[in-house]
Design a protein around this motif. Structure first.
Motif, PDB file in Angstrom:
ATOM      1  N   ASP A 131      34.105  33.013   0.115  1.00  0.00           N
ATOM      2  CA  ASP A 131      32.985  32.320   0.754  1.00  0.00           C
ATOM      3  C   ASP A 131      32.033  33.312   1.403  1.00  0.00           C
ATOM      4  OD1 ASP A 131      33.777  29.682   0.128  1.00  0.00           O
ATOM      5  OD2 ASP A 131      35.275  29.759   1.715  1.00  0.00           O
ATOM      6  N   LEU A 132      32.588  34.346   2.033  1.00  0.00           N
ATOM      7  CA  LEU A 132      31.754  35.350   2.692  1.00  0.00           C
ATOM      8  C   LEU A 132      30.960  36.180   1.697  1.00  0.00           C
ATOM      9  CD1 LEU A 132      34.248  36.604   5.436  1.00  0.00           C
ATOM     10  CD2 LEU A 132      32.423  34.911   5.664  1.00  0.00           C
ATOM     11  N   HIS A 133      31.410  36.208   0.437  1.00  0.00           N
ATOM     12  CA  HIS A 133      30.720  36.975  -0.595  1.00  0.00           C
ATOM     13  C   HIS A 133      30.030  36.072  -1.612  1.00  0.00           C
ATOM     14  CE1 HIS A 133      31.760  41.312   0.106  1.00  0.00           C
ATOM     15  NE2 HIS A 133      32.513  40.707   1.006  1.00  0.00           N
ATOM     16  N   GLY A 134      29.681  34.865  -1.170  1.00  0.00           N
ATOM     17  CA  GLY A 134      28.751  34.052  -1.950  1.00  0.00           C
ATOM     18  C   GLY A 134      29.325  33.102  -2.958  1.00  0.00           C
ATOM     19  N   ALA A 135      30.638  32.811  -2.913  1.00  0.00           N
ATOM     20  CA  ALA A 135      31.214  31.885  -3.889  1.00  0.00           C
ATOM     21  C   ALA A 135      30.526  30.524  -3.842  1.00  0.00           C
ATOM     22  CB  ALA A 135      32.712  31.723  -3.636  1.00  0.00           C
ATOM     23  N   SER A 136      30.090  30.118  -2.647  1.00  0.00           N
ATOM     24  CA  SER A 136      29.354  28.857  -2.474  1.00  0.00           C
ATOM     25  C   SER A 136      27.905  29.124  -2.076  1.00  0.00           C
ATOM     26  CB  SER A 136      30.043  27.987  -1.418  1.00  0.00           C
ATOM     27  OG  SER A 136      31.375  27.696  -1.796  1.00  0.00           O
ATOM     28  N   ASP A 137      27.386  30.293  -2.490  1.00  0.00           N
ATOM     29  CA  ASP A 137      26.009  30.694  -2.168  1.00  0.00           C
ATOM     30  C   ASP A 137      25.741  30.672  -0.668  1.00  0.00           C
ATOM     31  OD1 ASP A 137      25.177  31.247  -4.794  1.00  0.00           O
ATOM     32  OD2 ASP A 137      24.862  29.117  -5.184  1.00  0.00           O
ATOM     33  N   TRP A 138      26.769  30.993   0.121  1.00  0.00           N
ATOM     34  CA  TRP A 138      26.654  31.100   1.582  1.00  0.00           C
ATOM     35  C   TRP A 138      26.154  29.804   2.218  1.00  0.00           C
ATOM     36  CZ3 TRP A 138      24.973  35.178  -1.614  1.00  0.00           C
ATOM     37  CH2 TRP A 138      25.758  36.331  -1.555  1.00  0.00           C
ATOM     38  N   ASP A 139      26.484  28.679   1.603  1.00  0.00           N
ATOM     39  CA  ASP A 139      26.052  27.386   2.118  1.00  0.00           C
ATOM     40  C   ASP A 139      26.674  27.139   3.494  1.00  0.00           C
ATOM     41  OD1 ASP A 139      24.830  24.855   2.113  1.00  0.00           O
ATOM     42  OD2 ASP A 139      26.666  23.925   1.373  1.00  0.00           O
ATOM     43  N   GLY A 140      25.833  26.898   4.490  1.00  0.00           N
ATOM     44  CA  GLY A 140      26.288  26.624   5.843  1.00  0.00           C
ATOM     45  C   GLY A 140      26.712  27.827   6.644  1.00  0.00           C
ATOM     46  N   LEU A 141      26.572  29.029   6.097  1.00  0.00           N
ATOM     47  CA  LEU A 141      27.038  30.237   6.794  1.00  0.00           C
ATOM     48  C   LEU A 141      25.910  31.103   7.334  1.00  0.00           C
ATOM     49  CD1 LEU A 141      29.873  31.376   4.352  1.00  0.00           C
ATOM     50  CD2 LEU A 141      30.062  29.905   6.369  1.00  0.00           C
ATOM     51  N   LEU A 142      24.670  30.809   6.960  1.00  0.00           N
ATOM     52  CA  LEU A 142      23.557  31.696   7.312  1.00  0.00           C
ATOM     53  C   LEU A 142      22.764  31.214   8.521  1.00  0.00           C
ATOM     54  CD1 LEU A 142      22.199  32.571   3.749  1.00  0.00           C
ATOM     55  CD2 LEU A 142      23.696  33.936   5.205  1.00  0.00           C
ATOM     56  N   ASP A 143      22.642  29.916   8.704  1.00  0.00           N
ATOM     57  CA  ASP A 143      21.842  29.388   9.812  1.00  0.00           C
ATOM     58  C   ASP A 143      22.519  28.150  10.376  1.00  0.00           C
ATOM     59  OD1 ASP A 143      19.840  29.042  11.643  1.00  0.00           O
ATOM     60  OD2 ASP A 143      18.374  28.243  10.223  1.00  0.00           O
ATOM     61  N   PRO A 144      23.369  28.334  11.392  1.00  0.00           N
ATOM     62  CA  PRO A 144      23.645  29.562  12.147  1.00  0.00           C
ATOM     63  C   PRO A 144      24.529  30.528  11.358  1.00  0.00           C
ATOM     64  CG  PRO A 144      24.998  27.778  12.972  1.00  0.00           C
ATOM     65  CD  PRO A 144      24.059  27.152  11.977  1.00  0.00           C
ATOM     66  N   LEU A 145      24.451  31.799  11.756  1.00  0.00           N
ATOM     67  CA  LEU A 145      25.174  32.862  11.056  1.00  0.00           C
ATOM     68  C   LEU A 145      26.624  32.904  11.537  1.00  0.00           C
ATOM     69  CD1 LEU A 145      25.019  35.285   9.126  1.00  0.00           C
ATOM     70  CD2 LEU A 145      24.360  36.706  11.080  1.00  0.00           C
ATOM     71  N   HIS A 146      27.532  32.801  10.570  1.00  0.00           N
ATOM     72  CA  HIS A 146      28.953  32.831  10.917  1.00  0.00           C
ATOM     73  C   HIS A 146      29.340  34.234  11.393  1.00  0.00           C
ATOM     74  CE1 HIS A 146      33.285  32.404  10.714  1.00  0.00           C
ATOM     75  NE2 HIS A 146      33.121  31.092  10.535  1.00  0.00           N
ATOM     76  N   PRO A 147      30.144  34.339  12.464  1.00  0.00           N
ATOM     77  CA  PRO A 147      30.491  35.678  12.997  1.00  0.00           C
ATOM     78  C   PRO A 147      31.236  36.547  12.003  1.00  0.00           C
ATOM     79  CG  PRO A 147      31.803  33.942  14.048  1.00  0.00           C
ATOM     80  CD  PRO A 147      30.713  33.257  13.291  1.00  0.00           C
ATOM     81  N   PHE A 148      32.106  35.946  11.144  1.00  0.00           N
ATOM     82  CA  PHE A 148      32.790  36.758  10.137  1.00  0.00           C
ATOM     83  C   PHE A 148      31.785  37.381   9.179  1.00  0.00           C
ATOM     84  CE2 PHE A 148      37.126  34.326  10.151  1.00  0.00           C
ATOM     85  CZ  PHE A 148      37.238  34.569  11.516  1.00  0.00           C
ATOM     86  N   LEU A 149      30.806  36.586   8.759  1.00  0.00           N
ATOM     87  CA  LEU A 149      29.794  37.079   7.828  1.00  0.00           C
ATOM     88  C   LEU A 149      28.920  38.127   8.500  1.00  0.00           C
ATOM     89  CD1 LEU A 149      28.357  36.991   5.114  1.00  0.00           C
ATOM     90  CD2 LEU A 149      27.038  35.023   5.930  1.00  0.00           C
TER      91      LEU A 149
END
Length: 531
Positions: A131-149
């Motif tokens: 997920d952190l490397h785009g398997a779901s195109d970073w859906d829901g991880l960019l805004d807000p930005l997930h701390p792991f990412l």
């Protein structure tokens, strides 16, 4: 009870005056009496301090959700219900709140062990790395930005920054254009050993230009190479780091534009074919020239940068496939020109390794590279690209600053035009002015600086949020190669340089240019490291 200043009260008073004739004259008047409480004094002082620090006011802490069943859950941003005035810093608040103050000049003086560490904690991400490397195109991880990412982006950005920090660009050096350190100690010298990667190969590139003497980087006659420059490296995660991140990660890091010849070649914006099997796939001619150029007379570029990196990737991937202990990922990173070279590398790797390797790109301030067919081919290959962009940076708007902007606005009509440059992948866009530590003056060069990108990523919460108060990365790094920090912090501009500009005092007391240790002298006969 809220701290407030009591309203003024009026008290009726009378004054009696004795006249000369013995009569009395009475005069009434009002005397205003003010009641001031201790909490009111605290409130007034707090308001004054807040006004002085309003330029450096950061947001409060924002809680996060933890991964559930191996799925990364996005941050949840809680909007404050209170007004902005109630959020002002008050001296009556507990000491813990005062410790959340943003940095000031005094924070850059070494007072001992109480100072906040600059490294954020690194959790085990083995269950969620896809997920952190785009398997779901970073859906829901960019805004807000997930701390792991966030931490993964900063990690790869620091690898890209290493290609600048270790580059020898001293025109008076006989090794101008090379890396100052050998690959075995590169990460130790730059403080990146804790990231858990080992460099296996250095990559060199040509930037062939027939031009005047000032195009040449070196100003002396005898140099290590007149035609090649150190362009990046290949590295691989150690066993310990592979356990943490859940796979064997092979890393390629590319440097951005530095030398005059590279700047000149970057301006060659004509589209050129990259794939003989599909003539519709085209990329910018200048980027492709640096990536593909070679010369039989060259010491370091008898093979091109493309051939060097693909040979090493093929060796590493075959080795770890035979070992069969973990999944394999290929992560390619770079800044500016390095971001463009990252996409070219990803395209070739997608052709050469169509299955069994997860390929992702994390680029910073990268320009457009190819046409619509180039983008579609990368998508078909399953290459995942995350572009980190600053809104004030002009480079991501190139090539075709005006033409592409107009065409993209008319995408419903012009969507299939194949001669227009197209960006690839998902975008993480930030605003330079969200940071309270950066100057508000417009600076095209400053906004493109990689250290500013990493500073903003470390403080980014969401597009509409404030800079996070508990960001860990050292703010002083911003001025390493720029002058973008506010004057209140008193950090010197362009402070990153060799002591005494590279001169040392020899045993006779003379200041001289030192020679390099034999192991740090670039050699065309060096072999890749064993893994």
């Amino acid at each position: 009870m809220e701290a407030k200043m009591a309203t003024p009260r009026g008290v009726a008073m009378k004054r009696v005056t004795m006249l000369r004739n013995g009569t009395k004259k009475t005069k009434w008047y009002w005397k205003l009496k003010f009641g001031i409480r201790l909490k009111a004094i605290r409130s007034a002082i707090s308001s004054s301090l807040h006004n002085q620090r309003r330029r450096l006011t950061c947001s409060t802490a924002i809680p996060t959700n933890t991964p559930v069943n191996g799925i990364v859950s996005p941050l949840v941003v809680h909007q404050s219900r209170s007004s902005s005035k109630k959020n002002e810093l008050r001296l009556a608040k507990p000491l813990a709140s005062l410790l959340r103050m943003p940095l000031r000049a005094a924070d850059f003086i070494d007072f001992g062990n109480h100072m906040t560490p600059t490294l954020s904690p690194r959790e085990n991400i083995s269950a969620v790395w896809r997920d952190l490397h785009g398997a779901s195109d970073w859906d829901g991880l960019l805004d807000p930005l997930h701390p792991f990412l966030r931490r993964e982006i900063v990690k790869y950005g620091e690898f890209a920054q290493a290609t600048y920090d270790a580059f020898d660009f001293d025109p008076l050096s006989e090794f101008c254009g090379s890396c100052r350190y050998n690959r075995h100690k590169l990460f130790n010298e730059l403080g990146l050993a804790q990231n858990g990667y080992k460099v296996t190969k250095y990559i060199y590139a040509l930037s062939p230009v027939d031009g005047p003497d000032w195009f040449e980087s070196s100003k002396i006659g005898e140099v290590w190479s007149r035609d090649s420059n150190w362009m990046g490296f290949v590295a691989v995660s150690t066993d310990e780091e592979s356990d943490r991140i859940g796979r064997r990660d092979i890393l390629v890091a590319w440097r951005g534009t530095v030398t005059p010849t590279e700047w000149y070649i970057d301006l060659k914006t004509k589209l050129k074919k990259i794939d003989r099997s599909d003539k519709k796939v085209k990329v910018q001619r200048g980027f492709l020239t640096i990536y593909k150029s070679k010369d039989e007379e060259s010491k370091f570029n008898k093979t091109s940068a493309s051939e060097q990196v693909m040979e090493e990737l093929n060796r590493l991937i075959n080795f770890f496939k035979e070992k069969g202990d973990r999944e394999i990922s290929l992560t390619i990173t770079g800044h500016s020109l390095g971001g463009a070279l990252s996409l070219l590398t990803a395209y070739e790797a997608g052709v050469l390794f169509p299955t069994g390797v997860h390929i992702s790109v994390v680029s910073f301030g990268a320009p457009r590279v190819g046409n619509l067919t180039f983008r579609e081919k990368l998508n078909e290959m399953g290459v995942k690209t995350l572009r980190v962009v600053i809104g004030q940076d002009i480079v991501p708007k190139l090539p075709g600053l005006f033409v592409n902007s107009i065409v993209n606005k008319l995408s419903l009509v012009t969507g299939k035009l194949n001669w227009v440059y197209r960006h690839v992948g998902k975008e993480l866009r930030m605003d330079m002015y969200m940071s309270p530590y950066l100057k508000r003056e417009s600076d095209m060069t400053g906004s493109h600086n990689l250290e500013i990108y990493l500073h903003l990523v470390d403080g980014f919460v969401s597009r509409k949020g404030k800079f996070r108060w508990n960001s860990r990365r050292d703010v002083a790094l911003v001025n390493k190669g720029s002058d973008m920090l506010v004057e209140e912090l008193r950090i010197p501009q362009f402070w990153y340089q060799l002591p005494h500009k590279g001169l040392i005092k020899n045993r006779f007391g003379r200041w001289v240019k030192p020679g390099r240790n034999p192991e740090d002298i670039p050699s065309p006969f060096s072999q890749p490291s064993h893994v």
